[in-house]
Design an enzyme around this catalytic site. Structure first.
Site, PDB file in Angstrom:
ATOM      1  N   CYS A 117       0.841  -1.187   0.000  1.00  0.00           N
ATOM      2  CA  CYS A 117       0.000   0.000   0.000  1.00  0.00           C
ATOM      3  C   CYS A 117       0.877   1.238   0.000  1.00  0.00           C
ATOM      4  CB  CYS A 117      -0.889  -0.023   1.241  1.00  0.00           C
ATOM      5  SG  CYS A 117      -1.999   1.379   1.395  1.00  0.00           S
ATOM      6  N   HIS A 160      -9.366  -3.924  -1.278  1.00  0.00           N
ATOM      7  CA  HIS A 160      -8.354  -3.110  -0.612  1.00  0.00           C
ATOM      8  C   HIS A 160      -8.814  -1.653  -0.544  1.00  0.00           C
ATOM      9  CE1 HIS A 160      -3.984  -2.229   0.300  1.00  0.00           C
ATOM     10  NE2 HIS A 160      -4.392  -1.028  -0.098  1.00  0.00           N
ATOM     11  N   GLU A 161      -9.337  -1.116  -1.661  1.00  0.00           N
ATOM     12  CA  GLU A 161      -9.772   0.282  -1.706  1.00  0.00           C
ATOM     13  C   GLU A 161     -11.061   0.504  -0.921  1.00  0.00           C
ATOM     14  OE1 GLU A 161      -7.500   2.225  -2.572  1.00  0.00           O
ATOM     15  OE2 GLU A 161      -6.325   0.666  -3.534  1.00  0.00           O
ATOM     16  N   HIS A 164     -10.083   0.927   2.580  1.00  0.00           N
ATOM     17  CA  HIS A 164      -9.613   2.285   2.861  1.00  0.00           C
ATOM     18  C   HIS A 164     -10.782   3.215   3.141  1.00  0.00           C
ATOM     19  CE1 HIS A 164      -5.297   2.371   2.476  1.00  0.00           C
ATOM     20  NE2 HIS A 164      -5.317   1.791   1.291  1.00  0.00           N
TER      21      HIS A 164
END
Length: 187
Positions: A117, A160-161, A164
Site C-alpha cells: 500500500c 483493498h480500496e 480504505h
C-alpha cells in the site's frame, strides 16, 4: 434496485469527468484519516468529480499503483480509483474507473495473497480476500449506479480500496505479525 436497473461501467471513462486532475500527496499511516470511515458522497457534486479526477491523476504518476482511495489523499470520503491494466496478476480488467459509495454485495472463493500500500510504504502482508466479487457503487460525474462483477487481482484491488473507505488498512486484515513483511522492492 433490480438486476435490470444496473449496468456495468459501460461508456464511462476518466474523460467523462471533464476536469483535469491534480496530483495530490499520499498520506502515510498513522495519519488519522486512514483509520476513520469515509462519508458517503454525492457522485454528481463538483468536489466529488474533482476528487475522482485527482485520484486518477495521482495513480498515473505513482509507479505500480493499481488503486487509490480518497482517505489516502487526506479526504474522508467513500471514493476510490482502480486500474489493474497491464498488471501481470490481472486477468479480468475493467480499465480505469472510479466508484463512489461502493459496497460489496457478494464475495466468494477466499484466497490469501500478498498486498502492499502506498500509505504503508515499508511493509507488505498476506491478506485473505475474496477472489470472486460483486460490487455496487455510483459513477462520479453521471451518478449512475453500477454493478461490477470481477475476480482475481482486480477483486483484491477493489476490496483493498473499499477497506480504505471504511477506515481499514491491509494491516488490519493480516492474520498476525507473522504475516507482515519488510518491503523488498520499491517501484
Amino acid at each position: 434496485m433490480s438486476e435490470e436497473e444496473y449496468a456495468g461501467l459501460g461508456d464511462w471513462t476518466p474523460e467523462t469527468l471533464a476536469l483535469p486532475g491534480e496530483v495530490r500527496q499520499v498520506v502515510a499511516a498513522p495519519h488519522p484519516v486512514l483509520s476513520r470511515p469515509g462519508g458517503a458522497v454525492d457522485p454528481t457534486a463538483l468536489e466529488t468529480v474533482q476528487l475522482a479526477a485527482d485520484l486518477i491523476a495521482t495513480m498515473r504518476v505513482s509507479p505500480g499503483c493499481v488503486g487509490l482511495a480518497a482517505p489516502q489523499v487526506g479526504v474522508g470520503a467513500q471514493v476510490f480509483a482502480v486500474d489493474v491494466t497491464g498488471h501481470p496478476k490481472a486477468v479480468t480488467v475493467h480499465g480505469t474507473f472510479v466508484l463512489c459509495n461502493a459496497r460489496v454485495v457478494d464475495a466468494t472463493r477466499w484466497k490469501p495473497g500478498r498486498e502492499g500500500c502506498m500509505s504503508v510504504p515499508d511493509l507488505t502482508g498476506d491478506v485473505k480476500r475474496a477472489s470472486r466479487l460483486v460490487v455496487e457503487g455510483d459513477l462520479p460525474g453521471t451518478g449512475k449506479s453500477v454493478r461490477l462483477v470481477t475476480d482475481g487481482f482486480e477483486a483484491r484491488a477493489l476490496q483493498h480500496e473499499i477497506d480504505h473507505c471504511s477506515g481499514l488498512l491491509f494491516l488490519d486484515r493480516v492474520a498476525g505479525a507473522h504475516a507482515v513483511y519488510q518491503r523488498k522492492v520499491y517501484l
